[in-house]
Design a protein around this motif. Structure first.
Motif, PDB file in Angstrom:
ATOM      1  N   GLY A 293       0.775  -1.232   0.000  1.00  0.00           N
ATOM      2  CA  GLY A 293       0.000   0.000   0.000  1.00  0.00           C
ATOM      3  C   GLY A 293       0.802   1.276   0.000  1.00  0.00           C
ATOM      4  O   GLY A 293       0.254   2.359   0.246  1.00  0.00           O
ATOM      5  N   GLN A 294       2.100   1.191  -0.315  1.00  0.00           N
ATOM      6  CA  GLN A 294       2.944   2.387  -0.289  1.00  0.00           C
ATOM      7  C   GLN A 294       3.047   3.067  -1.653  1.00  0.00           C
ATOM      8  O   GLN A 294       3.691   4.106  -1.775  1.00  0.00           O
ATOM      9  N   ARG A 295       2.435   2.461  -2.671  1.00  0.00           N
ATOM     10  CA  ARG A 295       2.410   3.074  -4.006  1.00  0.00           C
ATOM     11  C   ARG A 295       0.971   3.151  -4.492  1.00  0.00           C
ATOM     12  O   ARG A 295       0.570   2.423  -5.405  1.00  0.00           O
ATOM     13  N   PRO A 296       0.163   4.040  -3.900  1.00  0.00           N
ATOM     14  CA  PRO A 296      -1.250   4.138  -4.298  1.00  0.00           C
ATOM     15  C   PRO A 296      -1.429   4.579  -5.738  1.00  0.00           C
ATOM     16  O   PRO A 296      -2.525   4.431  -6.292  1.00  0.00           O
ATOM     17  N   ASP A 297      -0.364   5.140  -6.353  1.00  0.00           N
ATOM     18  CA  ASP A 297      -0.458   5.469  -7.769  1.00  0.00           C
ATOM     19  C   ASP A 297      -0.536   4.210  -8.632  1.00  0.00           C
ATOM     20  O   ASP A 297      -1.026   4.256  -9.765  1.00  0.00           O
ATOM     21  N   LEU A 298      -0.081   3.074  -8.079  1.00  0.00           N
ATOM     22  CA  LEU A 298      -0.138   1.811  -8.819  1.00  0.00           C
ATOM     23  C   LEU A 298      -1.227   0.885  -8.287  1.00  0.00           C
ATOM     24  O   LEU A 298      -1.893   0.197  -9.060  1.00  0.00           O
ATOM     25  N   LEU A 299      -1.393   0.853  -6.961  1.00  0.00           N
ATOM     26  CA  LEU A 299      -2.387  -0.024  -6.363  1.00  0.00           C
ATOM     27  C   LEU A 299      -2.835   0.599  -5.049  1.00  0.00           C
ATOM     28  O   LEU A 299      -2.012   0.939  -4.196  1.00  0.00           O
ATOM     29  N   SER A 300      -4.133   0.755  -4.886  1.00  0.00           N
ATOM     30  CA  SER A 300      -4.662   1.483  -3.733  1.00  0.00           C
ATOM     31  C   SER A 300      -4.473   0.721  -2.429  1.00  0.00           C
ATOM     32  O   SER A 300      -4.336  -0.509  -2.416  1.00  0.00           O
ATOM     33  N   THR A 301      -4.514   1.472  -1.351  1.00  0.00           N
ATOM     34  CA  THR A 301      -4.443   0.865  -0.029  1.00  0.00           C
ATOM     35  C   THR A 301      -5.615  -0.081   0.192  1.00  0.00           C
ATOM     36  O   THR A 301      -5.466  -1.142   0.812  1.00  0.00           O
ATOM     37  N   ALA A 302      -6.784   0.275  -0.318  1.00  0.00           N
ATOM     38  CA  ALA A 302      -7.951  -0.601  -0.181  1.00  0.00           C
ATOM     39  C   ALA A 302      -7.687  -1.967  -0.799  1.00  0.00           C
ATOM     40  O   ALA A 302      -8.020  -3.008  -0.220  1.00  0.00           O
ATOM     41  N   SER A 303      -7.067  -1.976  -1.961  1.00  0.00           N
ATOM     42  CA  SER A 303      -6.775  -3.248  -2.633  1.00  0.00           C
ATOM     43  C   SER A 303      -5.726  -4.047  -1.884  1.00  0.00           C
ATOM     44  O   SER A 303      -5.854  -5.269  -1.715  1.00  0.00           O
ATOM     45  N   THR A 304      -4.664  -3.380  -1.436  1.00  0.00           N
ATOM     46  CA  THR A 304      -3.602  -4.117  -0.749  1.00  0.00           C
ATOM     47  C   THR A 304      -4.088  -4.649   0.593  1.00  0.00           C
ATOM     48  O   THR A 304      -3.684  -5.737   1.016  1.00  0.00           O
ATOM     49  N   GLN A 305      -4.963  -3.917   1.260  1.00  0.00           N
ATOM     50  CA  GLN A 305      -5.539  -4.436   2.495  1.00  0.00           C
ATOM     51  C   GLN A 305      -6.437  -5.628   2.216  1.00  0.00           C
ATOM     52  O   GLN A 305      -6.470  -6.594   2.987  1.00  0.00           O
ATOM     53  N   ALA A 306      -7.164  -5.582   1.121  1.00  0.00           N
ATOM     54  CA  ALA A 306      -8.008  -6.717   0.745  1.00  0.00           C
ATOM     55  C   ALA A 306      -7.157  -7.955   0.472  1.00  0.00           C
ATOM     56  O   ALA A 306      -7.570  -9.081   0.776  1.00  0.00           O
ATOM     57  N   MET A 307      -5.965  -7.744  -0.082  1.00  0.00           N
ATOM     58  CA  MET A 307      -5.075  -8.866  -0.374  1.00  0.00           C
ATOM     59  C   MET A 307      -4.584  -9.552   0.896  1.00  0.00           C
ATOM     60  O   MET A 307      -4.240 -10.735   0.870  1.00  0.00           O
ATOM     61  N   THR A 308      -4.539  -8.813   2.023  1.00  0.00           N
ATOM     62  CA  THR A 308      -4.074  -9.405   3.275  1.00  0.00           C
ATOM     63  C   THR A 308      -5.214  -9.881   4.160  1.00  0.00           C
ATOM     64  O   THR A 308      -4.989 -10.276   5.306  1.00  0.00           O
ATOM     65  N   ARG A 309      -6.437  -9.845   3.646  1.00  0.00           N
ATOM     66  CA  ARG A 309      -7.577 -10.377   4.384  1.00  0.00           C
ATOM     67  C   ARG A 309      -7.420 -11.889   4.543  1.00  0.00           C
ATOM     68  O   ARG A 309      -6.924 -12.571   3.653  1.00  0.00           O
ATOM     69  N   PRO A 310      -7.834 -12.478   5.679  1.00  0.00           N
ATOM     70  CA  PRO A 310      -7.681 -13.926   5.905  1.00  0.00           C
ATOM     71  C   PRO A 310      -8.688 -14.738   5.104  1.00  0.00           C
ATOM     72  O   PRO A 310      -9.653 -15.287   5.645  1.00  0.00           O
ATOM     73  N   GLU A 311      -8.470 -14.837   3.820  1.00  0.00           N
ATOM     74  CA  GLU A 311      -9.388 -15.563   2.939  1.00  0.00           C
ATOM     75  C   GLU A 311      -9.539 -17.028   3.351  1.00  0.00           C
ATOM     76  O   GLU A 311     -10.605 -17.620   3.180  1.00  0.00           O
ATOM     77  N   TYR A 312      -8.478 -17.601   3.891  1.00  0.00           N
ATOM     78  CA  TYR A 312      -8.482 -19.018   4.244  1.00  0.00           C
ATOM     79  C   TYR A 312      -9.557 -19.373   5.267  1.00  0.00           C
ATOM     80  O   TYR A 312      -9.985 -20.526   5.358  1.00  0.00           O
ATOM     81  N   ARG A 313     -10.008 -18.386   6.061  1.00  0.00           N
ATOM     82  CA  ARG A 313     -10.957 -18.680   7.142  1.00  0.00           C
ATOM     83  C   ARG A 313     -12.378 -18.928   6.638  1.00  0.00           C
ATOM     84  O   ARG A 313     -13.224 -19.417   7.380  1.00  0.00           O
ATOM     85  N   SER A 314     -12.646 -18.594   5.394  1.00  0.00           N
ATOM     86  CA  SER A 314     -14.016 -18.694   4.892  1.00  0.00           C
ATOM     87  C   SER A 314     -14.442 -20.120   4.586  1.00  0.00           C
ATOM     88  O   SER A 314     -15.619 -20.378   4.372  1.00  0.00           O
ATOM     89  N   GLY A 315     -13.494 -21.026   4.546  1.00  0.00           N
ATOM     90  CA  GLY A 315     -13.828 -22.413   4.240  1.00  0.00           C
ATOM     91  C   GLY A 315     -13.165 -23.362   5.210  1.00  0.00           C
ATOM     92  O   GLY A 315     -12.773 -22.991   6.314  1.00  0.00           O
ATOM     93  N   MET A 316     -13.024 -24.579   4.802  1.00  0.00           N
ATOM     94  CA  MET A 316     -12.416 -25.618   5.635  1.00  0.00           C
ATOM     95  C   MET A 316     -10.942 -25.319   5.846  1.00  0.00           C
ATOM     96  O   MET A 316     -10.193 -25.071   4.901  1.00  0.00           O
TER      97      MET A 316
END
Length: 703
Positions: A293-316
């Motif tokens: 999230g340190q280069r919002p000109d390339l990728l927004s903080t919202a997107s980079t935070q979404a990338m670090t969301r614990p996706e693994y917890r949604s399933g088995m």
């Protein structure tokens, strides 16, 4: 180079780590708050002790872990504060590795195609929760559930795809895209192993599909996208792919232990979205600024935070939170051990090709990242080095007060095991094998796990349904998951001598139900048991010819249970994958399909054909010729005592070659690597001639 029934579409979701989540032996919440507040907002100088320790760890990799070259870099608040190397580049004069020398970064490449996907989402060109078929209509499968697969599901490894199509993916001196070009046709005939989003199991094919999608939607080739959208804005001079034009001598040389000291030819990992990027440690940590999230000109903080969301917890998933695998989008871990012990959220991505290995770790809140790249070794070793150096840097900065000692599970007095624990006795399977668990007197034995990092040992009942390993490094338990299967689970401290300890929780086996086979089916599989089949579709310059277990398969069939190589026998000529195991042990699944052409039996795995050793003839002990059959790329032959110690000389067609294996299956000669056309033959073993269908080889033997 591992879950989404209900997917949050909010890109701003952030994981908050509280003291309640901290494991025993962690730094207290008050201590964390004080230390984190003391951390400077700007980078501080890395101490001489930290710099010295980084170099010391690099040397340990060289001395003890099969590494020939190391390169590392640390970036703090946008500034390179530590950069170094060890070993040699392999060029003339054994020159030292410099900052601009390049390595393959393997699956760390997945972060580039993940970033590309998120960029397209920010531009409104894709929605990561819409079906992939909206953007890549050519993607079709025999299993109708494929229509539920979305870009998000690809990025968090929960697609349900079988795993990987490796055929002709890693080639020496060859950037042929045959693997990428054949992926969509191959998938059209395949099924899924699980509902999309049900659970995360590492999937290389998922990121190949993302690569194809990025190219389709952007209207650019994927290498062009990387260059224009990532490398140019970041001024990355050394981040390239096999399809780019650059001086290949910049790549650090690699070596294979059973061949001569001659360096291997240039390795091209032609599954670029999955693992094909070359780079340097400094370029990788510069790219990490985008991911955190340190280069919002390339990728927004919202997107980079979404990338670090614990996706693994949604399933088995395993219940433990301290782990080195807990998937986000692209990331292998979004709460990496051992940083969780310090109340820090660290993210990581590792990568391995045939001979290159990489690890990237970032602590986003501290704007701190480290990359360790090696020739030889393993990304697991690289991650252990990066973890320790990062902890030293954090201590230098005042973010943490001390580095905590290694842990082990406490010894427990002998506890009587409940009788119903014996219900877990039986046969368990993982991809490619089955094994028995027999609990007697409160103990059972488990073979080596995690490539030797967890040794073979006894597990002794310690109460509450858990068994403690003799060395105290692991707890074993049994869990029945919501998919109806029972799993053997390990929660283990990974102790790599002289490197940083980490923790991993994983399922290592799925309990198998016995099935009764018809007599004729049982007999057919009994006849196959122990037989080896050899790949006839791999190009002779494939790196997989150096690894016999990748280029051949030996059938291990347990007909009393009805399984072969961990697959469930369906009939005399087919067995299918049933493994649904999260984390590493469940990846790269396959079905086995057998057919006959005349008297010759073939086995097909993931679209590649293997010929039975029974149909392989013996190399004559005199001059002869060999021809690659139609529709094949390889012709296999046996070696015996008549050809032992003779010198073979082969007239090679253009682009063709041959590889020799001894009676232990070790690669002893490769014309592609050794650069010649003659060698002394072992007492027995195998030889394979490879080229185009119809290529003819003239062979002469002499004492």
């Amino acid at each position: 180079m591992k879950t989404i029934n209900t997917v949050s579409k909010c890109l701003l979701s952030i994981v908050i780590v509280t003291s309640a989540l901290l494991p025993s032996g962690s730094i207290s919440a008050a201590e964390q708050t004080k230390a984190h507040a003391a951390s400077a907002s700007q980078p501080q100088t890395v101490t001489a002790n930290t710099s010295s320790r980084a170099q010391q760890l690099a040397q340990i990799l060289l001395d003890k872990y099969g590494v020939t070259g190391v390169q590392y870099a640390v970036m703090d608040h946008g500034k390179i504060v530590l950069s170094g190397s060890a070993g040699t580049s392999g060029r003339k004069g054994n020159s030292k590795i410099g900052k601009e020398d390049m390595f393959g970064i393997g699956s760390t490449s997945k972060m580039y195609v993940t970033a590309a996907t998120m960029m397209l989402a920010e531009e409104g060109k894709i929605d990561i929760d819409r079906p992939l078929t909206d953007y890549l209509p050519e993607f079709k499968m025999k299993d109708e559930r494929y229509k539920q697969i979305t870009p998000r599901i690809l990025m968090n490894h929960s697609s349900g795809l079988y795993g990987s199509h490796y055929g002709n993916s890693i080639l020496f001196n060859d950037n042929n895209t045959i693997n990428r070009d054949n992926l969509l046709p191959a998938l059209q005939n395949e099924t899924l192993k699980a509902d999309p989003g049900a659970f995360s199991v590492y999937s290389n094919d998922s990121f190949q599909l993302l690569e194809l999608m990025v190219a389709k939607v952007s209207g650019q080739s994927y290498p062009q996208f990387i260059q224009e959208r990532i490398s140019k804005p970041l001024q990355l001079k050394s981040t390239l792919t096999p399809l780019d034009q650059f001086d290949r001598s910049r790549l650090v040389k690699t070596y294979f232990p059973t061949l001569t000291d001659k360096a291997l030819p240039v390795e091209n990992t032609n599954i670029i979205g999955t693992g094909g990027v070359y780079s340097t440690a400094e370029d990788v940590v510069k790219f990490a600024e985008v991911l955190t999230g340190q280069r919002p000109d390339l990728l927004s903080t919202a997107s980079t935070q979404a990338m670090t969301r614990p996706e693994y917890r949604s399933g088995m998933w395993v219940s433990e939170t301290s782990n080195i695998f807990n998937y986000g989008l692209g990331w292998d871990a979004v709460q990496l051990s051992p940083f969780d012990r310090y109340g820090l959220k660290a993210v990581s991505k590792g990568g391995d090709t045939l001979m290159y290995h990489a690890s990237l770790i970032s602590v986003p809140e501290q704007r701190l990242s480290m990359a360790v790249l090696t020739s030889g070794g393993s990304s697991m070793y690289n991650e252990a080095v990066a973890s320790e150096v990062m902890l030293h840097v954090l201590k230098d900065k005042g973010t943490i007060k001390r580095i905590l000692p290694d842990q082990q599970f406490p010894a427990a007095s002998k506890i009587a095991m409940p009788a119903d624990m014996k219900k877990y006795n039986g046969t368990y399977g993982t991809v490619g094998e089955t094994f028995d668990v027999q609990i007697r007197n409160g103990k059972f034995k488990l073979a080596t796990q995690m490539s030797g990092m967890i040794p073979e040992q006894q597990y002794i009942y310690a109460g509450k349904g858990k068994f403690r390993s003799e060395d105290g490094s692991a707890l074993a338990s049994f869990e029945r998951q919501k998919n109806g299967h029972t799993y053997l689970k390990l929660n283990a401290y990974l102790n790599i001598p002289e490197l940083e300890q980490s923790q991993m929780a994983l399922y290592v086996g799925q309990k198998l139900d016995k099935q009764t086979l018809p007599a004729a089916v049982k007999k057919t599989w009994q006849q196959r048991n122990g037989k080896t089949y050899y790949n006839t579709d791999e190009k002779i310059n494939s790196g997989f010819y150096l690894i016999p277990t990748e280029i051949s398969k030996t059938i291990q069939a347990d007909t009393s249970l009805g399984y072969a190589l961990g697959t469930k026998i369906v009939n005399a000529n087919k067995s299918v994958n049933i493994m649904q195991i999260p984390v590493m042990s469940g990846r790269d699944t396959f079905d086995l399909n057998f057919s006959r052409q005349g008297k010759t039996e073939y086995m097909e795995i993931n679209g590649q054909s293997f010929i039975s050793k029974d149909a392989v003839s013996t190399l004559p002990a005199s001059s002869s010729s060999v021809k690659v059959p139609a529709d094949h790329r390889a012709k296999w032959m046996k070696l015996d005592k008549k050809t032992a110690s003779q010198k073979i000389n082969v007239t090679l067609p253009k682009g063709a070659g041959f590889v020799v294996y001894d009676n232990k299956g070790q690669t002893v000669y490769s014309s592609v690597v050794n650069g010649g056309h003659s060698t002394k033959l072992p007492e027995s073993g195998m030889i394979v001639f490879g080229g185009k269908a119809g290529d003819s080889f003239k062979i002469s033997l002499s004492h």
